[in-house]
Design an enzyme around this catalytic site. Structure first.
Site, PDB file in Angstrom:
ATOM      1  N   ASP A  45      -7.494  -2.367   4.963  1.00  0.00           N
ATOM      2  CA  ASP A  45      -7.751  -1.252   6.367  1.00  0.00           C
ATOM      3  C   ASP A  45      -6.007  -0.400   6.680  1.00  0.00           C
ATOM      4  OD1 ASP A  45      -6.455  -2.901   7.452  1.00  0.00           O
ATOM      5  OD2 ASP A  45      -6.971  -3.508   9.178  1.00  0.00           O
ATOM      6  N   SER A  46      -5.239  -0.562   5.513  1.00  0.00           N
ATOM      7  CA  SER A  46      -3.662  -0.176   5.440  1.00  0.00           C
ATOM      8  C   SER A  46      -4.329   1.580   4.830  1.00  0.00           C
ATOM      9  CB  SER A  46      -3.622  -0.465   4.446  1.00  0.00           C
ATOM     10  OG  SER A  46      -3.327  -0.304   3.013  1.00  0.00           O
ATOM     11  N   ASP A  84     -11.866  -3.899   3.149  1.00  0.00           N
ATOM     12  CA  ASP A  84     -11.413  -4.954   4.577  1.00  0.00           C
ATOM     13  C   ASP A  84     -12.523  -4.530   5.776  1.00  0.00           C
ATOM     14  OD1 ASP A  84      -9.078  -6.204   5.151  1.00  0.00           O
ATOM     15  OD2 ASP A  84      -7.588  -4.610   4.836  1.00  0.00           O
ATOM     16  N   LYS A 113     -12.363  -8.770   3.826  1.00  0.00           N
ATOM     17  CA  LYS A 113     -11.751  -9.850   3.978  1.00  0.00           C
ATOM     18  C   LYS A 113     -11.648  -9.512   6.021  1.00  0.00           C
ATOM     19  CE  LYS A 113      -7.444  -7.977   3.740  1.00  0.00           C
ATOM     20  NZ  LYS A 113      -6.468  -7.822   4.489  1.00  0.00           N
ATOM     21  N   GLU A 115      -9.650 -10.657   9.526  1.00  0.00           N
ATOM     22  CA  GLU A 115      -8.024 -11.104   9.739  1.00  0.00           C
ATOM     23  C   GLU A 115      -8.020 -12.135  10.929  1.00  0.00           C
ATOM     24  OE1 GLU A 115      -5.274  -7.771  11.014  1.00  0.00           O
ATOM     25  OE2 GLU A 115      -5.580  -6.580   9.109  1.00  0.00           O
ATOM     26  N   GLU A 182       0.654 -13.465   4.873  1.00  0.00           N
ATOM     27  CA  GLU A 182       1.381 -12.071   4.970  1.00  0.00           C
ATOM     28  C   GLU A 182       2.715 -12.203   6.459  1.00  0.00           C
ATOM     29  OE1 GLU A 182      -0.830  -8.140   5.507  1.00  0.00           O
ATOM     30  OE2 GLU A 182       1.082  -7.282   6.538  1.00  0.00           O
TER      31      GLU A 182
HETATM   32  O1  KIV Z   1      -5.265  -3.193   4.264  1.00  0.00           O
HETATM   33  C1  KIV Z   1      -3.891  -3.776   3.509  1.00  0.00           C
HETATM   34  O2  KIV Z   1      -3.821  -3.439   2.796  1.00  0.00           O
HETATM   35  C2  KIV Z   1      -4.082  -4.878   4.083  1.00  0.00           C
HETATM   36  C3  KIV Z   1      -3.582  -5.934   2.707  1.00  0.00           C
HETATM   37  C4  KIV Z   1      -1.980  -5.512   2.670  1.00  0.00           C
HETATM   38  C5  KIV Z   1      -3.153  -7.483   2.433  1.00  0.00           C
HETATM   39  O3  KIV Z   1      -4.374  -6.452   4.729  1.00  0.00           O
END
Ligand code: KIV
Length: 285
Positions: A45-46, A84, A113, A115, A182
């Site tokens: 989600d970056s 994500d 993934k 959090e 992280e």
């Molecule tokens: O969203 C992302 O790119 C991440 C990584 C930095 C692990 O969660």
């Protein structure tokens, strides 16, 4: 080419082979990373920061994630593709199941993934019980940025470090196949890595994790706005692009580009026919 699965990652940890992971958000990048041999490709989600221009990951929606996951997964032959779960998309069990289902069915990812530590353990178990492999993510979790009050290293007191170690163990019990660590002190990451049987993937967590992840645009030097201490820049692609675009502008302005070499020919007989037709049209006027 053999497709990598979550089972291969356990073996890699057991055999001490480091796991490589990078982010991708589009098809051409996915093709390159996969061909280069990256083990896990994360549609992070970056996306919000590096592609969509938001100041953090909070505004990213499920529709954003589904579209980019689908583009990436269409380009992958070998890597494991992880998507994500964006902010609030797993806030209730119903949302978590529906949205993880979308990422797998519509986005084509093989794992999701999410959090958080103990607070998401029951969600992790629910998804895993429904056949969706889950990667955990603890330490600096960007979706909680407002709670943390900024991008700060986590686990720097004995109390906070102990909580992270417990969280990792709880997530392992809940069924995660791997955990991203992280921005935590490397000694804490080392203790976690040694205390759980699933692989840890570090980002700003030192050398003793089972693998490493970076945001691809950070390690390629795509933009200069944000460069945390843990990012190693392997090239400055921004400079390559600047140089190429500068050259393009100057060649178009000066007429160097495009030349005949970059143009299509009209077949000779068609050119003659066209001249005759244009001439007769002119004559009629
Ligand atoms: O969203 C992302 O790119 C991440 C990584 C930095 C692990 O969660």
């Amino acid at each position: 080419m053999t497709k990598l699965t979550v089972i291969d990652l356990y073996l890699m940890k057991k055999e001490g082979r480091k796991i490589t992971m990078l982010t991708a958000y589009d098809y051409p990048t996915a093709l390159i990373l996969d061909e280069a041999g990256v083990d896990i490709i994360l549609v992070g989600d970056s996306l919000g920061n590096v592609i969509l221009g938001y100041k953090n990951t909070i505004p990213v929606t499920m529709d954003d994630m589904v579209r980019h996951c689908a583009a990436v997964s269409r380009g992958i032959k070998r890597a494991l593709v992880v998507g994500d779960m964006p902010f609030m998309s797993y806030a209730t069990p119903e949302l978590a199941v529906r949205n993880a289902g979308r990422l797998v069915q519509e986005g084509g990812v093989e794992a999701v993934k999410l959090e958080g530590g103990r607070e998401v353990a029951s969600t992790v178990k629910l998804l895993v019980d429904n056949g969706v492999p889950v990667m955990g993510h603890i330490g600096l979790t960007p979706q909680s940025i407002y709670k943390f009050g900024g991008y700060k290293v986590q686990g720097r007191t004995a109390k906070a470090a102990k909580k992270l170690i417990e969280d990792a163990e709880i997530l392992e019990k809940a069924g995660v196949f791997s955990i991203v660590l992280e921005c935590i002190p490397w000694k804490v990451a080392k203790i976690i890595t040694e205390s759980i049987s699933v692989p840890t993937i570090g980002i700003g967590a030192g050398a003793y994790c089972d693998g490493q992840v970076l945001v691809t645009y950070d390690m390629l030097g795509f933009f200069e706005g944000f460069k945390p201490k843990f990012v190693k820049q392997y090239c400055n692609i921004r400079k390559f692009i600047m140089d190429a675009v500068g050259k393009y502008i100057s060649e178009v302005r000066s007429g160097i580009y495009p030349t005949v070499e970059y143009s299509y020919e009209l077949p000779e007989e068609e050119e003659e026919k066209l001249s005759r037709e244009l001439a007769s049209l002119k004559a009629k006027k």
